[in-house]
Scaffold this motif. Structure first.
Motif, PDB file in Angstrom:
ATOM      1  N   ASP A  22      32.479  67.410  91.581  1.00 20.46           N
ATOM      2  CA  ASP A  22      31.574  65.535  91.596  1.00 20.46           C
ATOM      3  C   ASP A  22      31.814  64.684  93.078  1.00 20.46           C
ATOM      4  OD1 ASP A  22      30.616  66.355  89.882  1.00 20.46           O
ATOM      5  OD2 ASP A  22      31.140  64.453  88.363  1.00 20.46           O
ATOM      6  N   LYS A  23      31.516  63.677  93.503  1.00 26.85           N
ATOM      7  CA  LYS A  23      32.072  63.360  94.665  1.00 26.85           C
ATOM      8  C   LYS A  23      32.019  61.369  93.933  1.00 26.85           C
ATOM      9  CE  LYS A  23      31.475  66.536  97.415  1.00 26.85           C
ATOM     10  NZ  LYS A  23      31.214  67.489  98.861  1.00 26.85           N
ATOM     11  N   ILE A  24      32.892  60.785  94.157  1.00 25.13           N
ATOM     12  CA  ILE A  24      33.141  59.740  94.409  1.00 25.13           C
ATOM     13  C   ILE A  24      32.712  59.148  95.566  1.00 25.13           C
ATOM     14  CG2 ILE A  24      34.501  57.943  92.842  1.00 25.13           C
ATOM     15  CD1 ILE A  24      35.646  60.263  91.521  1.00 25.13           C
ATOM     16  N   VAL A  25      31.872  57.760  94.830  1.00 25.29           N
ATOM     17  CA  VAL A  25      31.743  57.504  96.812  1.00 25.29           C
ATOM     18  C   VAL A  25      32.144  55.972  96.598  1.00 25.29           C
ATOM     19  CG1 VAL A  25      30.406  59.698  97.650  1.00 25.29           C
ATOM     20  CG2 VAL A  25      28.877  57.934  96.846  1.00 25.29           C
ATOM     21  N   LYS A  26      31.706  55.494  97.834  1.00 24.24           N
ATOM     22  CA  LYS A  26      31.773  53.870  97.713  1.00 24.24           C
ATOM     23  C   LYS A  26      30.433  53.223  98.249  1.00 24.24           C
ATOM     24  CE  LYS A  26      35.878  52.066  96.766  1.00 24.24           C
ATOM     25  NZ  LYS A  26      37.080  53.177  96.374  1.00 24.24           N
ATOM     26  N   GLU A  27      29.360  54.784  98.434  1.00 24.63           N
ATOM     27  CA  GLU A  27      27.825  53.552  99.348  1.00 24.63           C
ATOM     28  C   GLU A  27      26.924  54.980  98.815  1.00 24.63           C
ATOM     29  OE1 GLU A  27      28.691  53.317 103.314  1.00 24.63           O
ATOM     30  OE2 GLU A  27      28.873  54.519 104.362  1.00 24.63           O
ATOM     31  N   LEU A  28      25.825  55.190  98.444  1.00 26.99           N
ATOM     32  CA  LEU A  28      24.779  55.939  98.595  1.00 26.99           C
ATOM     33  C   LEU A  28      24.142  56.183  99.515  1.00 26.99           C
ATOM     34  CD1 LEU A  28      23.233  54.980  95.340  1.00 26.99           C
ATOM     35  CD2 LEU A  28      24.754  57.050  95.625  1.00 26.99           C
ATOM     36  N   HIS A  29      24.695  57.385  99.980  1.00 22.68           N
ATOM     37  CA  HIS A  29      24.174  58.364 101.550  1.00 22.68           C
ATOM     38  C   HIS A  29      22.858  59.415 100.927  1.00 22.68           C
ATOM     39  CE1 HIS A  29      26.536  57.581 104.933  1.00 22.68           C
ATOM     40  NE2 HIS A  29      26.939  57.532 103.488  1.00 22.68           N
ATOM     41  N   LEU A  30      21.452  59.238 100.491  1.00 21.57           N
ATOM     42  CA  LEU A  30      20.397  59.702 100.359  1.00 21.57           C
ATOM     43  C   LEU A  30      19.351  60.388 101.261  1.00 21.57           C
ATOM     44  CD1 LEU A  30      18.649  56.775  97.941  1.00 21.57           C
ATOM     45  CD2 LEU A  30      20.443  58.430  97.662  1.00 21.57           C
ATOM     46  N   PRO A  31      19.442  61.645 101.867  1.00 22.08           N
ATOM     47  CA  PRO A  31      18.422  62.205 102.561  1.00 22.08           C
ATOM     48  C   PRO A  31      16.988  61.923 102.401  1.00 22.08           C
ATOM     49  CG  PRO A  31      18.570  63.839 100.768  1.00 22.08           C
ATOM     50  CD  PRO A  31      19.236  62.106  99.510  1.00 22.08           C
ATOM     51  N   LYS A  32      17.147  61.781 103.809  1.00 26.61           N
ATOM     52  CA  LYS A  32      15.431  61.086 103.823  1.00 26.61           C
ATOM     53  C   LYS A  32      14.293  62.744 103.440  1.00 26.61           C
ATOM     54  CE  LYS A  32      11.453  60.381 107.301  1.00 26.61           C
ATOM     55  NZ  LYS A  32      11.604  59.468 109.002  1.00 26.61           N
ATOM     56  N   GLY A  33      13.364  62.080 102.705  1.00 25.80           N
ATOM     57  CA  GLY A  33      12.378  63.395 102.464  1.00 25.80           C
ATOM     58  C   GLY A  33      12.385  64.277 101.641  1.00 25.80           C
ATOM     59  N   ARG A  34      13.741  63.617 100.651  1.00 26.86           N
ATOM     60  CA  ARG A  34      13.634  64.420  99.166  1.00 26.86           C
ATOM     61  C   ARG A  34      13.734  63.998  98.102  1.00 26.86           C
ATOM     62  NH1 ARG A  34      18.630  67.751  98.974  1.00 26.86           N
ATOM     63  NH2 ARG A  34      19.862  67.605 100.533  1.00 26.86           N
ATOM     64  N   LYS A  35      13.572  64.160  97.079  1.00 27.29           N
ATOM     65  CA  LYS A  35      13.042  63.213  96.369  1.00 27.29           C
ATOM     66  C   LYS A  35      15.084  62.914  95.222  1.00 27.29           C
ATOM     67  CE  LYS A  35      11.047  64.001  91.028  1.00 27.29           C
ATOM     68  NZ  LYS A  35      10.581  64.050  90.104  1.00 27.29           N
ATOM     69  N   VAL A  36      14.730  61.996  95.052  1.00 26.58           N
ATOM     70  CA  VAL A  36      16.749  62.049  94.347  1.00 26.58           C
ATOM     71  C   VAL A  36      16.377  61.064  93.308  1.00 26.58           C
ATOM     72  CG1 VAL A  36      18.604  60.710  95.483  1.00 26.58           C
ATOM     73  CG2 VAL A  36      16.666  60.916  96.903  1.00 26.58           C
ATOM     74  N   ILE A  37      17.257  62.197  92.449  1.00 25.68           N
ATOM     75  CA  ILE A  37      17.351  61.366  91.025  1.00 25.68           C
ATOM     76  C   ILE A  37      18.325  60.887  90.421  1.00 25.68           C
ATOM     77  CG2 ILE A  37      17.095  62.403  88.953  1.00 25.68           C
ATOM     78  CD1 ILE A  37      15.291  65.125  89.782  1.00 25.68           C
ATOM     79  N   PHE A  38      18.306  59.748  90.149  1.00 25.00           N
ATOM     80  CA  PHE A  38      19.544  58.916  89.731  1.00 25.00           C
ATOM     81  C   PHE A  38      19.505  58.841  87.916  1.00 25.00           C
ATOM     82  CE2 PHE A  38      19.984  56.573  93.710  1.00 25.00           C
ATOM     83  CZ  PHE A  38      18.977  56.382  94.237  1.00 25.00           C
ATOM     84  N   LYS A  39      20.796  59.398  87.527  1.00 27.94           N
ATOM     85  CA  LYS A  39      20.981  59.861  86.403  1.00 27.94           C
ATOM     86  C   LYS A  39      21.923  58.219  86.610  1.00 27.94           C
ATOM     87  CE  LYS A  39      19.860  64.234  85.440  1.00 27.94           C
ATOM     88  NZ  LYS A  39      19.078  64.590  83.937  1.00 27.94           N
ATOM     89  N   MET A  40      22.022  57.041  85.023  1.00 26.28           N
ATOM     90  CA  MET A  40      22.639  56.871  85.551  1.00 26.28           C
ATOM     91  C   MET A  40      23.724  56.280  83.724  1.00 26.28           C
ATOM     92  SD  MET A  40      20.156  53.801  86.758  1.00 26.28           S
ATOM     93  CE  MET A  40      19.213  54.663  88.705  1.00 26.28           C
ATOM     94  N   ARG A  41      24.747  55.918  83.872  1.00 27.60           N
ATOM     95  CA  ARG A  41      25.656  56.246  82.983  1.00 27.60           C
ATOM     96  C   ARG A  41      26.689  54.225  83.409  1.00 27.60           C
ATOM     97  NH1 ARG A  41      29.988  59.092  81.160  1.00 27.60           N
ATOM     98  NH2 ARG A  41      30.556  59.392  83.437  1.00 27.60           N
ATOM     99  N   SER A  42      26.746  53.791  81.899  1.00 24.79           N
ATOM    100  CA  SER A  42      27.944  52.125  82.037  1.00 24.79           C
ATOM    101  C   SER A  42      28.681  52.708  81.431  1.00 24.79           C
ATOM    102  CB  SER A  42      26.693  51.665  81.999  1.00 24.79           C
ATOM    103  OG  SER A  42      27.728  50.005  81.943  1.00 24.79           O
ATOM    104  N   GLN A  43      29.715  52.465  81.763  1.00 29.02           N
ATOM    105  CA  GLN A  43      31.646  51.822  80.622  1.00 29.02           C
ATOM    106  C   GLN A  43      31.831  51.429  79.850  1.00 29.02           C
ATOM    107  OE1 GLN A  43      34.034  53.830  83.235  1.00 29.02           O
ATOM    108  NE2 GLN A  43      33.706  55.398  82.541  1.00 29.02           N
ATOM    109  N   ASP A  44      31.045  50.227  80.383  1.00 31.25           N
ATOM    110  CA  ASP A  44      31.697  48.871  79.876  1.00 31.25           C
ATOM    111  C   ASP A  44      30.239  47.797  79.401  1.00 31.25           C
ATOM    112  OD1 ASP A  44      30.370  48.398  82.572  1.00 31.25           O
ATOM    113  OD2 ASP A  44      32.676  47.287  83.479  1.00 31.25           O
ATOM    114  N   VAL A  45      29.835  47.632  79.845  1.00 26.50           N
ATOM    115  CA  VAL A  45      28.702  46.973  79.655  1.00 26.50           C
ATOM    116  C   VAL A  45      27.029  47.393  80.222  1.00 26.50           C
ATOM    117  CG1 VAL A  45      30.064  44.501  78.962  1.00 26.50           C
ATOM    118  CG2 VAL A  45      28.651  44.725  81.476  1.00 26.50           C
TER     119      VAL A  45
END
Ligand code: HEM
Ligand SMILES: [Cu+2]
Ligand SMILES: [Cu+2]
Lengths: 159, 607
Positions: A22-45
């Motif tokens: 896993d890579k832990i990042v502070k900004e999101l880099h997304l490649p142009k033209g490729r489908k990106v799937i976001f999987k989201m979780r939360s640890q607090d609220v």
């Protein structure tokens, strides 16, 4: 377990082999033209990942994984060249210049960036919960990716 | 049952001269008389409304001039505004309590409580509610819940601040937010009592409408006000208990360590034991009430509008049966659309499309109503008094707000504007402002009924209406664009995002309109209070209206009518009705009260 001293800021399980790359990042880099799937979780609220420029939004819910996907089609650089964005930035920087002249806060010049902002009331800092999103060409993306350390590399060894 | 109740009530009326030694306490405080209880609801509701609107002005000032020092902040918020700069926690608390007060305390209790109580017995021809005692208990529970809600503003860590929807885990964990401690507990206690009050009131309204109608008052002769109150009470009884269950489960998660809504939480360096619950469950329970709630707020206002418009257009309401059918259709549909508040909660997108379908269906009966109002006005002999103006204002805001509902009801379009100011604009217009206009229309129209013939000042009423109407659009119309630009709601300030800088001027415009609108309400308050004491006494039937309440004497008596209760021979909307030769049914009078028998040559129309 979250262990700030050891740079395990998200509390990943070190024994889990799937966490090692896993890579832990502070900004999101997304490649142009490729489908990106976001999987989201939360640890607090509850939070909500809102990306207004992409017209995308999904709540982040403790105890379950939510997902959303889209294909970015315009890089940040291309966006910055669009007339309406140039106009928006110009107007904004005029306001900011005026503030600077009056010694008011929030006066630094601004450059366009995509953002992700929190859109579900989550407490005192809700209004300031954000992340920069950078859409770039595939090769720039790969280059950026190769400079990022994996979790296994970044976590400090047990003392 | 109904016969015995009537017989008993009539006995009561006959000997009412003799045994009525009312004390101050039984007359003004623990009164069981529906007319007094209506006034108690109204005045409590208006006081809460004052608090709620004042809060909105405070946080609107913060939005327009973020971080600016205002002595007024320090004066009213004390330690929450050190040096006059509003704190982010109290911003959220103000928004939360503003929403709660406006929706529940002002527009549920203050609107439906006031007019259901005042009008149900008077318009159906009953001596009082089915149970005067439960009615009294209902009011005092409402009063108690209001007091607790106000007390919660003063607790050490601040009042509830998780938004009026109080989604857990934020609302469940005191360490997530200071407002989630004692403040939230009091919020939950207050709302629990509020729900009990609402249920007692609603059951009473339902039983009264079913059982205590006077002779001749068939369901299809009921004024539309009564239909609206009746159906509103039914939706309240169906949906409020679900909110109670959500509140109780939340209370258990907070206090007894259960995990209904909580799971996998790590907060402030601590792993919590909660396992297996889901905040999405809470969202379902909340919105199962939350959506019907907007109709609980709105339907009484629509009922009042029907009555006021028909009277003041001097025309029968257009499409009486269609109006009744659409009230019922709205009520039914309102219970199966709650998922439109949860399109991006992580629920299955297919389910989202089902909720889109049901939501868009509501547009049909809503459009029928809007159409019928306009058709009622069409070619009417319009009497533009303040009540009428507010009713027309309601139709305007209902349409403006309703149109954006079509966008928000679509699960794909909603993704982009969910929880932004677009939503705030939408619901303020369609339910907040519309219902508030209904409340004002009701107050101006029935003030003489409430205060023994005294009339409110018309000119002050015009000032109140025009300033309010212009400013309400001034506040909420630009808000749509702010929302479409991506500004999220419940943000203490927007300065963390340079992309919103260019909206600063619009924010100031909205706040200035809000401050003027708030000032205009003082005109109303002055008019209301001074008319109670010094208002001019008008005729018994000041608006030339057909419904039964105007046949009752101006002076309030226990049992409403001296002697017998009037019987009913016709529907409530025989305005400007003529014989075939063009003469009015009653010579020289363009209305025929419901207690007038059908005249020999008169044709009874089938409505
Ligand atoms: C002078 C009149 C009013 C003004 C200026 C006003 C302004 C606002 C604003 C700006 C917000 C959003 C704050 C935020 O999200 O940060 C808000 C929230 C809200 N308002 Fe009003 N409002 C007014 C009257 C009403 C009325 C009549 C109602 C009745 C339904 C109402 C119900 C609500 C509700 C339910 C919320 C949501 C609270 C939350 O987000 O938890 N408001 N108001
Ligand atoms: Cu947030
Ligand atoms: Cu809804």
């Amino acid at each position: 377990m979250i262990d700030i001293n050891r740079a395990n800021v998200l509390g990943l399980d070190e024994a889990d082999p799937n966490a090692a790359d896993d890579k832990i990042v502070k900004e999101l880099h997304l490649p142009k033209g490729r489908k990106v799937i976001f999987k989201m979780r939360s640890q607090d609220v509850l939070h909500s990942a809102y990306m207004p420029h992409f017209r995308a939004q999904m709540n982040c819910v403790p105890g379950m994984i939510t997902e959303f996907s889209f294909t970015p089609t315009v890089t940040t650089e291309e966006m910055r060249l669009r007339p309406e964005i140039i106009e928006h930035v110009k107007r904004t920087n005029e306001i900011r210049a005026e503030r600077a002249a009056n010694d008011e806060p929030n006066s630094d010049p601004w450059e366009f960036d995509y953002v992700l902002l929190c859109n579900k009331i989550c407490g005192k800092s809700h209004y300031n919960m954000q992340m920069k999103i950078i859409v770039e060409e595939e090769e720039d993306y790969q280059e950026w990716l190769s400079t990022q350390k994996s979790f296994a590399e970044s976590v400090q060894p047990q003392q | 049952m109904s016969a015995t109740a009537n017989a008993h009530a009539e006995d009561h009326a006959h000997d009412h001269e003799h045994h009525h030694k009312e004390t101050f306490i039984t007359k003004y405080i623990f009164s069981q008389d529906h007319k007094m209880i209506a006034k108690q609801y109204l005045i409590t509701g208006l006081i809460m409304g004052f608090v709620g609107i004042a809060m909105s002005l405070l946080f609107r000032m913060q939005l327009a001039w973020p971080g600016r020092e205002f002595p007024i902040f320090e004066a009213v918020l004390g330690k929450w505004a050190p040096g006059g700069v509003m704190d982010a926690d109290i911003y959220l608390a103000l928004v939360t309590i503003h929403g709660t007060i406006m929706v529940f305390f002002v527009l549920t209790a203050g609107l439906s409580g006031t007019f259901s109580n005042l009008l149900i017995p008077l318009q159906i021809g009953a001596r009082d509610m089915a149970s005067g005692f439960l009615n009294m208990v209902s009011y005092w529970l409402f009063f108690l819940s209001s007091v607790i809600m106000v007390i919660s503003l003063f607790v050490e860590a601040g009042p509830a601040a998780a938004g009026w929807t109080i989604y857990p885990p934020l609302s469940a964990l005191p360490m997530a937010q200071p407002g989630s401690g004692m403040g939230m507990t009091l919020w939950l206690v207050s709302m629990t009592i509020f729900i009990a009050s609402s249920l007692l009131g609603s059951l009473n309204y339902i039983v009264t409408v079913i059982n205590l109608r006077t002779k001749g008052m068939s369901m299809t002769r009921l004024p539309l006000t009564i239909w609206a109150f009746f159906v509103t009470a039914i939706i309240g009884v169906i949906s409020f208990p679900v909110l109670l269950s959500a509140g109780l489960l939340l209370l258990m998660d907070r206090s007894f360590g259960t995990s209904f809504f909580l799971s996998d939480i790590f907060i402030q360096g601590e792993v919590l034991h909660y396992q297996g619950g889901s905040p999405v469950l809470y969202e379902h329970l909340f919105w199962f009430l939350g959506h019907p709630e907007v109709y609980i707020v709105l339907l009484p206002a629509l009922g009042i509008t029907s009555e006021v418009m028909s009277t003041n257009a001097r025309k029968p309401i257009f499409g009486y049966r269609a109006m009744v059918a659409s009230i019922i259709a709205i009520a039914f549909l309102s219970t199966i659309v709650w998922g439109h508040h949860m399109f991006i909660s992580g629920m299955n997108p297919f389910l989202g499309s089902v909720f889109t379908f049901t939501t868009l269906l509501i547009a049909i009966p809503s459009a029928v109503k809007a159409f019928n109002y306009i058709t009622t006005l069409w070619k009417g002999n319009l009497q533009l008094n303040p009540a009428m103006l507010f009713s027309i204002g309601l139709v305007s805001t209902f349409i403006t707000g309703g149109l954006t509902g079509i966008i928000l009801g679509d699960s794909t379009l909603d993704i982009n504007v969910h929880d932004t100011y677009f939503v705030v604009a939408h619901f303020h217009l369609v339910m907040g402002i519309s219902a508030l206009y209904g409340l004002f229309a009701g107050v101006y129209h029935w003030f003489p009924k409430m205060f023994e013939g005294k009339m409110m000042n018309k000119n002050l009423g015009y000032v109140h209406f025009w300033v309010t109407a212009i400013c309400a659009y001034g506040v909420f119309f630009p808000m749509h664009f702010v929302g479409m630009a991506g500004v999220p709601r419940r943000y203490y300030e927007n300065t963390a995002f340079p992309m919103f800088d260019q909206l600063t001027d619009v924010q100031i415009v909205m706040t200035v309109f809000a401050l003027i609108a708030g000032a205009a309400q003082l005109v109303f308050v002055y008019n209301f209070i001074s008319s109670i004491f010094y208002g001019k006494k008008g005729p018994q039937n000041p608006w030339g209206s057909n419904t039964l309440e105007w046949t009752a004497p101006q002076k309030h008596i226990h049992g409403n009518w001296e002697g017998e209760i009037p019987h009913v021979y016709r529907w409530a909307y025989d305005y400007s009705k003529t014989y075939e030769n063009g003469e009015y049914i009653i010579e020289g009078q363009d209305f025929v009260p419901q207690n007038t028998p059908i005249q020999p040559d008169e044709e009874e129309l089938n409505h």
